[in-house]
Design a protein around this motif. Sequence first.
Motif, PDB file in Angstrom:
ATOM      1  N   THR A  83       7.794  14.088   9.892  1.00 53.23           N
ATOM      2  CA  THR A  83       7.967  15.009   8.773  1.00 53.23           C
ATOM      3  C   THR A  83       9.432  15.127   8.364  1.00 53.23           C
ATOM      4  O   THR A  83      10.308  14.465   8.916  1.00 53.23           O
ATOM      5  CB  THR A  83       7.451  16.410   9.151  1.00 53.23           C
ATOM      6  OG1 THR A  83       8.369  17.021  10.070  1.00 53.23           O
ATOM      7  CG2 THR A  83       6.069  16.333   9.782  1.00 53.23           C
ATOM      8  N   ASN A  84       9.669  16.029   7.423  1.00 59.92           N
ATOM      9  CA  ASN A  84      11.018  16.253   6.897  1.00 59.92           C
ATOM     10  C   ASN A  84      11.796  17.310   7.673  1.00 59.92           C
ATOM     11  O   ASN A  84      12.899  17.686   7.274  1.00 59.92           O
ATOM     12  CB  ASN A  84      10.928  16.693   5.428  1.00 59.92           C
ATOM     13  CG  ASN A  84      10.139  17.989   5.258  1.00 59.92           C
ATOM     14  OD1 ASN A  84       9.118  18.198   5.912  1.00 59.92           O
ATOM     15  ND2 ASN A  84      10.603  18.864   4.375  1.00 59.92           N
ATOM     16  N   LYS A 108      10.494  24.772   6.870  1.00 58.91           N
ATOM     17  CA  LYS A 108       9.199  24.635   6.210  1.00 58.91           C
ATOM     18  C   LYS A 108       8.844  23.173   5.990  1.00 58.91           C
ATOM     19  O   LYS A 108       9.608  22.411   5.401  1.00 58.91           O
ATOM     20  CB  LYS A 108       9.224  25.379   4.877  1.00 58.91           C
ATOM     21  CG  LYS A 108       7.860  25.531   4.229  1.00 58.91           C
ATOM     22  CD  LYS A 108       7.944  26.436   3.012  1.00 58.91           C
ATOM     23  CE  LYS A 108       6.577  26.657   2.390  1.00 58.91           C
ATOM     24  NZ  LYS A 108       6.660  27.555   1.213  1.00 58.91           N
ATOM     25  N   ASP A 110       6.886  20.025   4.339  1.00 52.84           N
ATOM     26  CA  ASP A 110       6.382  19.688   3.009  1.00 52.84           C
ATOM     27  C   ASP A 110       4.873  19.471   3.073  1.00 52.84           C
ATOM     28  O   ASP A 110       4.354  18.879   4.020  1.00 52.84           O
ATOM     29  CB  ASP A 110       7.077  18.421   2.499  1.00 52.84           C
ATOM     30  CG  ASP A 110       6.804  18.166   1.028  1.00 52.84           C
ATOM     31  OD1 ASP A 110       5.679  17.725   0.721  1.00 52.84           O
ATOM     32  OD2 ASP A 110       7.697  18.403   0.199  1.00 52.84           O
ATOM     33  N   SER A 111       4.150  19.929   2.061  1.00 57.60           N
ATOM     34  CA  SER A 111       2.684  19.889   2.077  1.00 57.60           C
ATOM     35  C   SER A 111       2.128  18.470   2.128  1.00 57.60           C
ATOM     36  O   SER A 111       0.995  18.260   2.571  1.00 57.60           O
ATOM     37  CB  SER A 111       2.127  20.607   0.843  1.00 57.60           C
ATOM     38  OG  SER A 111       2.568  19.977  -0.349  1.00 57.60           O
ATOM     39  N   ARG A 112       2.914  17.482   1.705  1.00 52.72           N
ATOM     40  CA  ARG A 112       2.391  16.110   1.708  1.00 52.72           C
ATOM     41  C   ARG A 112       2.109  15.622   3.128  1.00 52.72           C
ATOM     42  O   ARG A 112       1.221  14.784   3.340  1.00 52.72           O
ATOM     43  CB  ARG A 112       3.356  15.161   0.995  1.00 52.72           C
ATOM     44  CG  ARG A 112       4.650  14.857   1.729  1.00 52.72           C
ATOM     45  CD  ARG A 112       5.522  13.906   0.901  1.00 52.72           C
ATOM     46  NE  ARG A 112       6.720  13.459   1.589  1.00 52.72           N
ATOM     47  CZ  ARG A 112       7.863  14.115   1.622  1.00 52.72           C
ATOM     48  NH1 ARG A 112       7.962  15.286   0.993  1.00 52.72           N
ATOM     49  NH2 ARG A 112       8.906  13.630   2.264  1.00 52.72           N
TER      50      ARG A 112
END
Length: 317
Positions: A83-84, A108, A110-112
């Motif tokens: 993830t990011n 937080k 990312d939703s992707r």
Amino acid sequence: MILCITANPAIDVIYEMDELDTNGVNVVDDAYKTPGGKGINVSKVLDLLRADFMVTGFIGGSNGDYVIDKLDDVNIKHDFIFTNVDTRNCIRVIHGDKQFEIFEKTNKIDSRFERTFMSLIKEIGKNYNIAVISGSLMNGLSEDFVEETMDILKANSKIILDTNGQVTKKVLENNYKPFAIKPNFYEFKEIIGLTEDISSEDFINKDSEYLKNIFENELLDDIEIVLVTNGKYGAILKYKDNLYRISVPQYKIQRTVGSGDATVAGLAKFLDDEEGVMETVLKALSLGVLNARVSEVEKLDADKINEVAEQINVELL
């Protein structure tokens, strides 16, 4: 086969100190650092049990690379979504018979990455008889992350849910019923909304009428196994329509961290082996006891499961 889902892994950093100066500089002679998070802790015990399993979830940054490297070192099979955001650190300071913890909150996600995870679960979920969803949720995951994951897995997998009380309560209120849940006493109070000021020791020793009334809560309906653990005080098991008080043998405790995860690993392993529910629960609790007797999970002696299980007392309420 068993799938371990850990939505919020960590690197556990443990400092053991003879002296602690809260107003000065502390020098640590030895620090223990290891991949952590509840699902990864479950996977470590499954590895000791020689189970057929894989662990998945979300990781990122240099800490994520560290987690992967360490899991590869011990040949634990994994398929994480990178993830990011950096994987968090969890710091535990042990000072004599006391300890405290500092848990980082992740940035937080990312939703992707959640969409990528769901695609992965749709692809691989059909291969697993047992799925363990454990631990907290990474910041930014959707509110229905657990429910959506369960929707994908429920056709093929018995689901063991071991998240915090708030998440578990929401899942049950939305009428998503896993095969098993394993809250500790304080999580259980949150799940059923028990506001009574009562200790875990007093709770487990309550009379059968009191406990039966507590476990008749409709949120617990249609869950095959409800195992409420109480550390050295034992556990209460609701299996179908029966309620049991379980007492565990007393040993010198080295640590309590990870005993719940060891118990969850036992539930997953022995359910996957198609052992009976009561035998599964006793062996799972034995793993929790054995974990408490060692300074780190890698030292857990799984060959003593049956020896400990024979010392566990079960009372039908």
